[in-house]
Scaffold this active site. Structure first.
Site, short mmCIF file in Angstrom:
data_model
loop_
_atom_site.label_atom_id
_atom_site.label_comp_id
_atom_site.label_asym_id
_atom_site.label_seq_id
_atom_site.Cartn_x
_atom_site.Cartn_y
_atom_site.Cartn_z
N ARG A 283 -10.63 -12.05 -15.19
CA ARG A 283 -11.59 -11.55 -15.45
C ARG A 283 -12.51 -10.50 -15.04
NH1 ARG A 283 -14.66 -15.14 -12.12
NH2 ARG A 283 -15.74 -13.42 -11.50
N HIS A 287 -18.23 -14.27 -13.53
CA HIS A 287 -18.07 -15.85 -14.28
C HIS A 287 -19.33 -15.73 -14.70
CE1 HIS A 287 -17.37 -20.00 -13.72
NE2 HIS A 287 -18.22 -20.65 -13.28
N TYR A 296 -18.37 -10.51 -4.19
CA TYR A 296 -16.58 -11.14 -3.17
C TYR A 296 -15.70 -10.18 -3.78
CZ TYR A 296 -16.93 -13.55 -7.70
OH TYR A 296 -17.19 -14.49 -8.55
#
Length: 389
Positions: A283, A287, A296
């Site tokens: 990805r 998200h 992160y």
């Protein structure tokens, strides 16, 4: 044989030591088995390679079509992201980086196959003939889906994580009982693979030999949780415990995704039961548009995966083989810009929903309680107009 208790074998530790050990355990990576080889037919450099089990023979038109599908879905996705940033959508889940997994698997489907998506399968929707603008109504808050699932055999987007695998399994069991020559495919992510719904789906599909393909897009991150914190083994190997095959495919290789999914669907139609396909992809965006992936994951990780971009590798292959030239790419670029404009204008022109429509279709034949609630709500709305006089 008497087994000595843990307390007897190990010295007691202080509470502080326990807390430190617990914190250390949280940080330590889970053990992983050796990484398996991906099924790959097109390298990141755009070089065609052979595979002993999976292969595919496509015409020049079909190859250009796969590339066109990926380019246009990426352009649509970029426009949707921009519209959310402009306040035109409440939220958007981008597919950036996952185009090959979706287009490859989507083009493997027959018209009579049935699809159960999550909320990110914009490329599969494209393959099923769902108008891109219909995907945006729910994210704008003006409808509950925007298309009739029976028209394209493409179910409405599912927000509840993993639940669509149960729906797909039940539907596939029905297909088998009807004796139909078709298959079902369920899409979900690596995070959803940890849901109990998915485990139950695997159990029922295996026991009832349901004609279903479980297509897991492992994009490495379940929001902010990396795959190594979700599973001790590669995800496709989970199928072994349920008694059906699993395969890992290069999710950035549209040709491999097409070949593997087509094989799994044919297996399902032949009455050989379910298959788990793990499309190993990435990805590249957030998200959803409410997420900040810089919190992160490292930039170096994204850069490494950008070198495996599914669209760039397909373009390199088409160019090297003389299947497409600069005139074709320029024409496609113009088509993608026209699509972006159409989507932008369509979203901004979407009418607000009728607030009374919430009471429609609650019951097939109507209900006295719903009629009463409708009347109460109508009176409530009318009171505002009276106060404004």
């Amino acid at each position: 044989m008497t087994v000595e208790s843990t307390a007897a074998r190990k010295p007691r530790r202080s509470a502080g030591t326990k807390r430190a050990a617990s914190a250390s355990a949280k940080k330590a990576p889970l053990p992983q088995s050796a990484e398996p080889q991906l099924v790959q037919l097109l390298t990141p450099e755009g070089v065609r390679v052979e595979h002993p089990e999976y292969d595919i023979d496509l015409t020049a038109d079909e190859l250009r079509g796969l590339y066109r599908d990926m380019v246009l879905t990426r352009r649509f996705d970029a426009e949707a992201t921009a519209l959310q940033r402009q306040g035109e959508l409440g939220l958007w889940a981008s597919l950036l980086g996952q185009e090959a997994a979706q287009i490859g698997s989507g083009r493997a489907l027959r018209d009579d196959d049935y699809v159960f998506p999550t909320y990110r399968e914009h490329g599969v929707a494209w393959c099923r003939g769902v108008d891109p603008t219909n995907l945006l109504g729910m994210f704008r808050g003006v409808n509950h889906g925007g298309w009739d699932p029976t028209t394209n055999n493409f179910h409405l987007y599912t927000i509840v994580i993993g639940s669509q695998t149960l729906h797909a399994t039940g539907y596939a069991m029905g297909v088998a009982k009807d004796g139909a020559d078709s298959a079902v495919i369920a899409y979900f992510g690596d995070g959803a693979s940890s849901q109990g719904d998915v485990a139950e789906s695997f159990t029922f599909s295996a026991v009832y030999n349901a004609p279903v393909v479980f297509f897991c897009q492992n994009n490495q991150w379940a929001i902010s949780e990396p795959t190594e914190r979700q599973s001790r083994v590669p995800l496709y190997q989970r199928a072994q415990g349920y008694g059906f095959p699993g395969v890992r495919v290069d999710g950035n290789d549209v040709l491999a995704c097409l070949a593997v999914t087509r094989s799994a669907l044919e297996r399902a139609r032949a009455g050989e039961g379910p298959t788990l396909v793990e499309a190993f992809t990435y990805r590249m965006g957030a998200h959803t548009t409410s997420d900040d992936p810089t919190k992160y994951r490292a930039d170096e990780e994204r850069e490494a995966w950008e070198a495996k971009d599914p669209i760039l590798r397909m373009k390199a292959y088409l160019s090297a083989e003389g299947i497409a030239d600069e005139a074709y790419f320029a024409e496609l670029e113009a088509e993608s810009e026209a699509l972006g404009k159409r989507v932008r204008e369509a979203v901004r022109a979407m009418p607000d929903p009728d607030i009374m429509a919430i009471f429609e279709n609650v019951y097939a034949d109507g209900h006295a309680l719903v009629d009463e609630e409708r009347a109460q709500f109508a009176a409530y709305q009318a009171s505002f107009a009276e106060e404004g006089k």
